[in-house]
Design an enzyme around this catalytic site. Structure first.
Site, PDB file in Angstrom:
ATOM      1  N   CYS A   1       0.856  -1.184   0.000  1.00  0.00           N
ATOM      2  CA  CYS A   1       0.000   0.000   0.000  1.00  0.00           C
ATOM      3  C   CYS A   1       0.891   1.231   0.000  1.00  0.00           C
ATOM      4  CB  CYS A   1      -0.894   0.028   1.238  1.00  0.00           C
ATOM      5  SG  CYS A   1      -2.026  -1.360   1.360  1.00  0.00           S
TER       6      CYS A   1
ATOM      7  N   GLU B   1      -8.790   7.338   4.000  1.00  0.00           N
ATOM      8  CA  GLU B   1      -8.275   7.319   2.636  1.00  0.00           C
ATOM      9  C   GLU B   1      -9.321   7.055   1.559  1.00  0.00           C
ATOM     10  OE1 GLU B   1      -3.785   5.718   3.571  1.00  0.00           O
ATOM     11  OE2 GLU B   1      -5.272   4.228   2.959  1.00  0.00           O
TER      12      GLU B   1
END
Length: 182
Positions: free
Chosen positions: A67, A116
């Site tokens: 990520c 996010e």
């Protein structure tokens, strides 16, 4: 590696500025752009990684392959490639979108928040791993079906974003396509 930043977003997902990555992740983390990626080898196995203990959020937690955060002027796909090289020392096929509208907010046990807009990608590895110990403390190649059963049975054992991505029906279908041998 140069200092990374996050791209801050408003509620509609429009960029509003940047903030240094480490400073951005607090108990009051602002909405920002990220990406998440699931990597498969030539045998169709998924790479599951355990986050290094030095990570600010979710240290030591098992998660999907890699990520990160795109930088200004960088596409999410290019960011996936960059972080795969940095964290895993691996080359990959062009990343394919599997869950483009994924968005989440979660708080780790120490109070650090992730907040996010995080498109999710999948790709295949095309070289051997060379793990960066500052990012990844352990890893395992696993059958996707076994990982999904593990997530269903013990979601607390994995990162919350991995669990949320894996429990999305369409994402599961798209991930399953990567288990087929090429």
């Amino acid at each position: 590696m140069q200092t990374e930043h996050v791209i801050l977003l408003n509620a509609q997902g429009v960029p509003t500025g940047t903030l240094e990555k480490y400073a951005a992740h607090t108990a009051d983390t602002l909405l920002h752009l990220a990406f998440s990626s699931w990597l498969f080898n030539a045998k169709g196995q998924l790479l599951v990684t355990r986050r290094a203990l030095s990570k600010k959020a979710w240290p030591g937690v098992w998660t999907n392959s890699v990520c990160g955060h795109p930088q200004l002027g960088e596409s999410s796909e290019d960011a996936v490639i960059r972080r795969c090289r940095y964290e895993l020392g691996v080359e990959i096929t062009p990343p394919e979108s599997i869950y483009p509208d994924f968005r989440y907010r979660a708080t780790d046990p120490r109070g650090i928040v992730e907040n996010e807009v995080c498109p999710v990608f999948a790709a295949r590895t095309t070289s051997a791993l060379q793990i960066n110990d500052d990012e990844v403390m352990d890893y395992q190649w696993c059958d996707l079906a076994d990982v999904l059963r593990g997530i269903d049975a013990t979601p607390w054992a994995f990162s919350p974003w991995m669990v949320m991505q894996a429990t999305n029906r369409e994402a599961r279908i798209r991930l399953s396509a990567f288990t087929q041998l090429k």
